[in-house]
Design a protein around this motif. Structure first.
Motif, PDB file in Angstrom:
ATOM      1  N   TYR A   1       1.940 -27.186   2.158  1.00 52.88           N
ATOM      2  CA  TYR A   1       3.441 -27.463   2.398  1.00 52.88           C
ATOM      3  C   TYR A   1       4.004 -26.461   3.400  1.00 52.88           C
ATOM      4  CZ  TYR A   1       3.824 -24.013  -1.188  1.00 52.88           C
ATOM      5  OH  TYR A   1       3.785 -22.941  -1.817  1.00 52.88           O
ATOM      6  N   MET A   2       3.056 -25.677   3.993  1.00 52.79           N
ATOM      7  CA  MET A   2       3.524 -24.533   5.143  1.00 52.79           C
ATOM      8  C   MET A   2       3.696 -25.198   6.517  1.00 52.79           C
ATOM      9  SD  MET A   2       2.495 -20.884   3.423  1.00 52.79           S
ATOM     10  CE  MET A   2       2.827 -20.666   1.897  1.00 52.79           C
ATOM     11  N   ARG A   3       4.657 -24.886   7.161  1.00 55.86           N
ATOM     12  CA  ARG A   3       4.662 -25.315   8.628  1.00 55.86           C
ATOM     13  C   ARG A   3       3.551 -24.675   9.685  1.00 55.86           C
ATOM     14  NH1 ARG A   3       7.139 -26.228  13.697  1.00 55.86           N
ATOM     15  NH2 ARG A   3       8.156 -28.242  13.649  1.00 55.86           N
ATOM     16  N   GLN A   4       2.921 -25.570  10.088  1.00 55.80           N
ATOM     17  CA  GLN A   4       1.806 -25.139  10.888  1.00 55.80           C
ATOM     18  C   GLN A   4       2.351 -24.701  12.231  1.00 55.80           C
ATOM     19  OE1 GLN A   4      -1.452 -28.204  10.722  1.00 55.80           O
ATOM     20  NE2 GLN A   4      -0.246 -29.223   8.999  1.00 55.80           N
ATOM     21  N   ASN A   5       1.897 -23.647  12.903  1.00 49.80           N
ATOM     22  CA  ASN A   5       2.101 -23.098  14.122  1.00 49.80           C
ATOM     23  C   ASN A   5       1.112 -23.661  14.947  1.00 49.80           C
ATOM     24  OD1 ASN A   5       4.063 -21.124  13.372  1.00 49.80           O
ATOM     25  ND2 ASN A   5       2.324 -19.857  12.426  1.00 49.80           N
ATOM     26  N   GLU A   6       1.442 -23.617  16.344  1.00 49.12           N
ATOM     27  CA  GLU A   6       0.409 -23.839  17.348  1.00 49.12           C
ATOM     28  C   GLU A   6      -0.870 -23.051  17.370  1.00 49.12           C
ATOM     29  OE1 GLU A   6       1.031 -26.772  19.355  1.00 49.12           O
ATOM     30  OE2 GLU A   6       2.762 -26.999  18.220  1.00 49.12           O
ATOM     31  N   THR A   7      -1.920 -23.730  17.630  1.00 53.65           N
ATOM     32  CA  THR A   7      -3.354 -22.945  17.678  1.00 53.65           C
ATOM     33  C   THR A   7      -2.873 -21.884  18.805  1.00 53.65           C
ATOM     34  OG1 THR A   7      -4.257 -24.835  17.066  1.00 53.65           O
ATOM     35  CG2 THR A   7      -5.734 -22.984  17.927  1.00 53.65           C
ATOM     36  N   ASP A   8      -3.482 -20.497  18.472  1.00 47.79           N
ATOM     37  CA  ASP A   8      -3.204 -19.489  19.387  1.00 47.79           C
ATOM     38  C   ASP A   8      -4.400 -19.429  20.381  1.00 47.79           C
ATOM     39  OD1 ASP A   8      -5.492 -18.054  18.347  1.00 47.79           O
ATOM     40  OD2 ASP A   8      -4.277 -16.656  17.102  1.00 47.79           O
ATOM     41  N   MET A   9      -4.420 -18.636  21.238  1.00 41.87           N
ATOM     42  CA  MET A   9      -5.316 -18.578  22.320  1.00 41.87           C
ATOM     43  C   MET A   9      -6.681 -18.128  21.820  1.00 41.87           C
ATOM     44  SD  MET A   9      -3.739 -15.467  24.330  1.00 41.87           S
ATOM     45  CE  MET A   9      -4.086 -13.912  24.401  1.00 41.87           C
ATOM     46  N   ASN A  10      -6.810 -17.617  20.828  1.00 43.41           N
ATOM     47  CA  ASN A  10      -8.049 -17.321  20.155  1.00 43.41           C
ATOM     48  C   ASN A  10      -8.847 -18.495  19.402  1.00 43.41           C
ATOM     49  OD1 ASN A  10      -8.434 -14.538  21.267  1.00 43.41           O
ATOM     50  ND2 ASN A  10      -7.131 -13.997  19.579  1.00 43.41           N
ATOM     51  N   GLY A  11      -7.926 -19.668  19.359  1.00 43.00           N
ATOM     52  CA  GLY A  11      -8.370 -20.669  18.496  1.00 43.00           C
ATOM     53  C   GLY A  11      -8.116 -20.457  16.950  1.00 43.00           C
ATOM     54  N   ASN A  12      -7.241 -19.697  16.768  1.00 40.22           N
ATOM     55  CA  ASN A  12      -6.828 -19.533  15.212  1.00 40.22           C
ATOM     56  C   ASN A  12      -5.729 -20.219  14.873  1.00 40.22           C
ATOM     57  OD1 ASN A  12      -8.828 -17.236  14.947  1.00 40.22           O
ATOM     58  ND2 ASN A  12      -7.124 -15.888  15.647  1.00 40.22           N
ATOM     59  N   GLU A  13      -5.966 -20.961  13.680  1.00 42.00           N
ATOM     60  CA  GLU A  13      -4.972 -21.692  13.159  1.00 42.00           C
ATOM     61  C   GLU A  13      -3.898 -21.150  12.051  1.00 42.00           C
ATOM     62  OE1 GLU A  13      -7.234 -25.281  12.184  1.00 42.00           O
ATOM     63  OE2 GLU A  13      -6.508 -26.364  13.867  1.00 42.00           O
ATOM     64  N   THR A  14      -2.730 -20.857  12.409  1.00 38.46           N
ATOM     65  CA  THR A  14      -1.846 -20.331  11.362  1.00 38.46           C
ATOM     66  C   THR A  14      -0.758 -21.099  10.823  1.00 38.46           C
ATOM     67  OG1 THR A  14      -0.479 -19.220  13.254  1.00 38.46           O
ATOM     68  CG2 THR A  14      -2.375 -18.086  12.339  1.00 38.46           C
ATOM     69  N   VAL A  15      -0.038 -20.610   9.917  1.00 38.47           N
ATOM     70  CA  VAL A  15       1.127 -21.243   9.437  1.00 38.47           C
ATOM     71  C   VAL A  15       2.269 -20.394   9.199  1.00 38.47           C
ATOM     72  CG1 VAL A  15      -0.181 -23.318   8.033  1.00 38.47           C
ATOM     73  CG2 VAL A  15       0.336 -20.912   6.899  1.00 38.47           C
ATOM     74  N   ARG A  16       3.691 -20.744   9.061  1.00 38.25           N
ATOM     75  CA  ARG A  16       4.781 -19.718   9.091  1.00 38.25           C
ATOM     76  C   ARG A  16       5.093 -19.414   7.745  1.00 38.25           C
ATOM     77  NH1 ARG A  16       8.602 -22.989  13.206  1.00 38.25           N
ATOM     78  NH2 ARG A  16       7.094 -23.046  15.219  1.00 38.25           N
ATOM     79  N   ALA A  17       4.039 -18.662   7.314  1.00 40.60           N
ATOM     80  CA  ALA A  17       4.040 -18.075   5.856  1.00 40.60           C
ATOM     81  C   ALA A  17       4.716 -16.647   5.953  1.00 40.60           C
ATOM     82  CB  ALA A  17       2.775 -18.059   5.134  1.00 40.60           C
ATOM     83  N   MET A  18       5.218 -16.193   4.713  1.00 40.86           N
ATOM     84  CA  MET A  18       5.739 -14.791   4.903  1.00 40.86           C
ATOM     85  C   MET A  18       5.582 -14.288   3.445  1.00 40.86           C
ATOM     86  SD  MET A  18       9.137 -14.139   3.466  1.00 40.86           S
ATOM     87  CE  MET A  18      10.323 -15.004   2.454  1.00 40.86           C
ATOM     88  N   ASP A  19       4.962 -13.027   3.237  1.00 43.84           N
ATOM     89  CA  ASP A  19       4.704 -12.436   2.005  1.00 43.84           C
ATOM     90  C   ASP A  19       5.624 -10.991   2.234  1.00 43.84           C
ATOM     91  OD1 ASP A  19       3.373 -14.364   0.962  1.00 43.84           O
ATOM     92  OD2 ASP A  19       1.340 -13.451   1.216  1.00 43.84           O
ATOM     93  N   ILE A  20       6.243 -10.663   1.176  1.00 44.77           N
ATOM     94  CA  ILE A  20       6.770  -9.350   1.154  1.00 44.77           C
ATOM     95  C   ILE A  20       6.101  -8.643   0.204  1.00 44.77           C
ATOM     96  CG2 ILE A  20       8.885  -7.889   0.654  1.00 44.77           C
ATOM     97  CD1 ILE A  20      10.666 -10.298   1.568  1.00 44.77           C
ATOM     98  N   LEU A  21       5.623  -7.385   0.621  1.00 44.48           N
ATOM     99  CA  LEU A  21       4.820  -6.393  -0.115  1.00 44.48           C
ATOM    100  C   LEU A  21       5.578  -5.000  -0.369  1.00 44.48           C
ATOM    101  CD1 LEU A  21       1.865  -6.613   2.120  1.00 44.48           C
ATOM    102  CD2 LEU A  21       2.431  -8.210   0.567  1.00 44.48           C
ATOM    103  N   PHE A  22       5.487  -4.541  -1.778  1.00 38.45           N
ATOM    104  CA  PHE A  22       6.288  -3.420  -2.034  1.00 38.45           C
ATOM    105  C   PHE A  22       5.378  -2.412  -2.567  1.00 38.45           C
ATOM    106  CE2 PHE A  22      11.018  -4.090  -3.339  1.00 38.45           C
ATOM    107  CZ  PHE A  22      11.340  -4.617  -2.266  1.00 38.45           C
ATOM    108  N   PRO A  23       5.784  -1.052  -2.504  1.00 41.13           N
ATOM    109  CA  PRO A  23       4.880  -0.025  -3.058  1.00 41.13           C
ATOM    110  C   PRO A  23       4.559  -0.283  -4.385  1.00 41.13           C
ATOM    111  CG  PRO A  23       6.708   0.853  -2.433  1.00 41.13           C
ATOM    112  CD  PRO A  23       6.808  -0.636  -2.030  1.00 41.13           C
ATOM    113  N   GLY A  24       3.311   0.099  -4.934  1.00 44.41           N
ATOM    114  CA  GLY A  24       2.937   0.003  -6.330  1.00 44.41           C
ATOM    115  C   GLY A  24       2.731  -1.260  -6.709  1.00 44.41           C
ATOM    116  N   ILE A  25       3.186  -2.439  -6.174  1.00 41.82           N
ATOM    117  CA  ILE A  25       3.358  -3.911  -6.827  1.00 41.82           C
ATOM    118  C   ILE A  25       2.264  -4.569  -5.802  1.00 41.82           C
ATOM    119  CG2 ILE A  25       4.760  -5.760  -7.155  1.00 41.82           C
ATOM    120  CD1 ILE A  25       5.371  -3.687  -8.920  1.00 41.82           C
ATOM    121  N   GLY A  26       2.339  -4.305  -4.560  1.00 40.19           N
ATOM    122  CA  GLY A  26       1.611  -5.431  -3.721  1.00 40.19           C
ATOM    123  C   GLY A  26       2.668  -6.468  -3.392  1.00 40.19           C
ATOM    124  N   GLU A  27       2.161  -7.877  -3.525  1.00 43.82           N
ATOM    125  CA  GLU A  27       3.224  -8.983  -3.064  1.00 43.82           C
ATOM    126  C   GLU A  27       3.996  -9.186  -4.272  1.00 43.82           C
ATOM    127  OE1 GLU A  27       3.148 -13.894  -3.096  1.00 43.82           O
ATOM    128  OE2 GLU A  27       1.038 -12.749  -2.674  1.00 43.82           O
TER     129      GLU A  27
END
Length: 482
Positions: A379-405
């Motif tokens: 369900y994550m919105r797809q970005n345009e393929t970058d110049m290296n041919g990598n396909e990414t999505v508009r995801a975000m994770d917040i990482l905290f000390p001691g916990i990770g995600e």
């Protein structure tokens, strides 16, 4: 006198020479004269002074550690150290006896493992009293944050036919006799005969239903239990846990990150202000615990410093691609210190990688964005393929000390053709999610949301090391006690 007063209020009060009634549980009883009484409103005990010469000896014998009592009398200035006031008792009643020979929670230090085995009584210890008062404040602050911003609190279903994450780690819901379920002509279980007429499970996320609400109410949030049948016996995983999942119409990825950062700072600040004594106690507890560790394994900051640090610093924002470059060039990766080596782009980041970025490289909370499409949900919105041919999505994770995600979210894919194409690629049956696809047919708009694991938040704010210690009755593989 019938109006009971909480011990926290009495200890904070400047008043003396007033008549009061208190009720609570005996922590200790010294010299047949001094009762340390606690009612759970604070870790502080009220000293109740007994006139033992004029008290029935049979009653004195019943005042034991763990017993529930009622005490009334005069609140007076205390001559003892560490307390401003004490209660000079004129009447004491034992409300519930407690056999000191069999009561597990004696006035001594108990291991966390022992207290997990006695989770029904561990609330009575200072550590767990503090943890669950902090948990209460964090839950209240979450509601307050969203309510102040005009969000609608939505109750999404606990029983559902969808697996939002597509991971298949769900608990099935049925009223079949499991020893003899009805079968169809092929010998398979006939779910048409089941209570809901189809296979159902406990929810892994309220997100998909939350999106439906956001498509009419603009800004909604859920706060409820979620379930994962993942066979993980780690310090960060539970089979039953609570999630906060806001969904916002007309938000893009940047709006989403801004909201998540604001939420985390708001609730941490609230707990620091509301639970001063509890967090000071937990900070000292952590310092005492860390004295047993080698110097290199100790935290650079105290618990309070770590919480203040999150408030005082903007979270570092970078893309997954930038993070991979940092990790590939990092000393632990080059020296093969990571359990999971970072080979290159497309690597699914592990907790050790996330913690390196937060604790060693940036030394502040981090928000990673734009992950590879193949390691993220449909369900994550797809970005345009970058110049290296990598396909990414508009995801975000917040990482905290001691916990990770601690937070995972994304801008959602609002384009029907792209969403259907992605579901086909991942083998997700479109007919089962016809209602979800309808929101892309009828007035679709850009929208975004995230999930905050509540227990991971409580873990971070309390400084505890095991997620099983921040939920009242933990559920994990081979354990559903209490």
């Amino acid at each position: 006198m019938s109006q009971r007063i909480k011990i926290k209020a009495l200890l904070e009060s400047e008043q003396t020479d007033i008549q009061v009634l208190v009720k609570g549980w005996v922590r200790t009883f010294r010299n047949n004269q001094f009762i340390a009484l606690n009612d759970g409103s604070t870790n502080g005990n009220l000293q109740v002074v007994v006139d033992f010469e004029n008290t029935d000896p049979a009653l004195l014998k019943r005042i034991t550690t763990g017993a529930a009592i009622s005490a009334s009398g005069t609140l007076v200035a205390s001559l003892g150290k560490g307390q401003k006031v004490e209660l000079k008792a004129s009447a004491i009643e034992v409300l519930g006896d407690c056999d000191p020979e069999t009561y597990p929670i004696q006035p001594k230090k108990h291991s966390l493992e022992f207290l997990r085995e006695n989770a029904h009584l561990r609330f009575r210890t200072n550590t767990f009293g503090a943890i669950f008062r902090v948990r209460n404040s964090l839950a209240f602050a979450i509601h307050q944050f969203f309510q102040e911003r005009g969000f609608v609190y939505l109750h999404t279903p606990i029983i559902t036919a969808s697996d939002a994450e597509g991971a298949g780690e769900t608990f099935h819901v049925t009223n079949f006799d499991l020893a003899n379920p009805p079968k169809d002509d092929t010998g398979a279980v006939d779910f048409k005969e089941d209570f809901f007429g189809r296979p159902t499970n406990l929810t892994v996320s309220g997100q998909l239903e939350g999106e439906l609400g956001a498509m009419a109410l603009s800004d909604i949030y859920t706060f409820g239990p979620t379930f994962r049948a993942e066979n993980s016996n780690t310090t960060r995983h539970l089979a039953e846990f609570w999630m906060i999942e806001p969904e916002m119409a007309f938000y893009d990825l940047n709006d989403n990150m801004d909201l998540a950062e604001a939420l985390l700072k708001y609730v941490i600040k609230y707990a620091l202000e509301k639970n001063v004594e509890d967090i000071e106690f937990l900070t000292q507890r952590l310092l005492d615990e860390e004295k047993q560790k080698p110097q290199q394994d100790r935290s650079e900051m105290t618990l309070i410093e770590k919480l203040q640090f999150c408030l005082n610093n903007d979270f570092e924002r970078l893309t997954y691609t930038e993070a991979i470059d940092i990790l590939k060039e990092s000393t632990p990766n080059k020296k093969k210190k990571f359990q999971y080596p970072v080979e290159g782009w497309g690597t699914d980041l592990q907790s050790e990688h996330e913690r390196y970025l937060v604790e060693k490289h940036f030394k502040k909370p981090v928000i990673l964005t734009d992950y590879p499409k193949q390691i993220k949900a449909f369900y994550m919105r797809q970005n345009e393929t970058d110049m290296n041919g990598n396909e990414t999505v508009r995801a975000m994770d917040i990482l905290f000390p001691g916990i990770g995600e601690i937070v995972g979210g994304s801008q959602r894919e609002e384009r029907l053709d792209k969403l259907e194409q992605r579901m086909d690629e991942m083998g997700i049956p479109k007919e089962e999610l016809w209602w979800y696809l309808d929101t892309r047919r009828f007035g679709a708009c850009p929208h975004a949301g995230f999930g905050l694991g509540f227990e991971r938040l409580v873990l971070f704010v309390t400084g505890m090391g095991n997620i099983r210690d921040v939920i009242p009755f933990p559920r994990f593989p081979k354990n559903a006690e209490f």
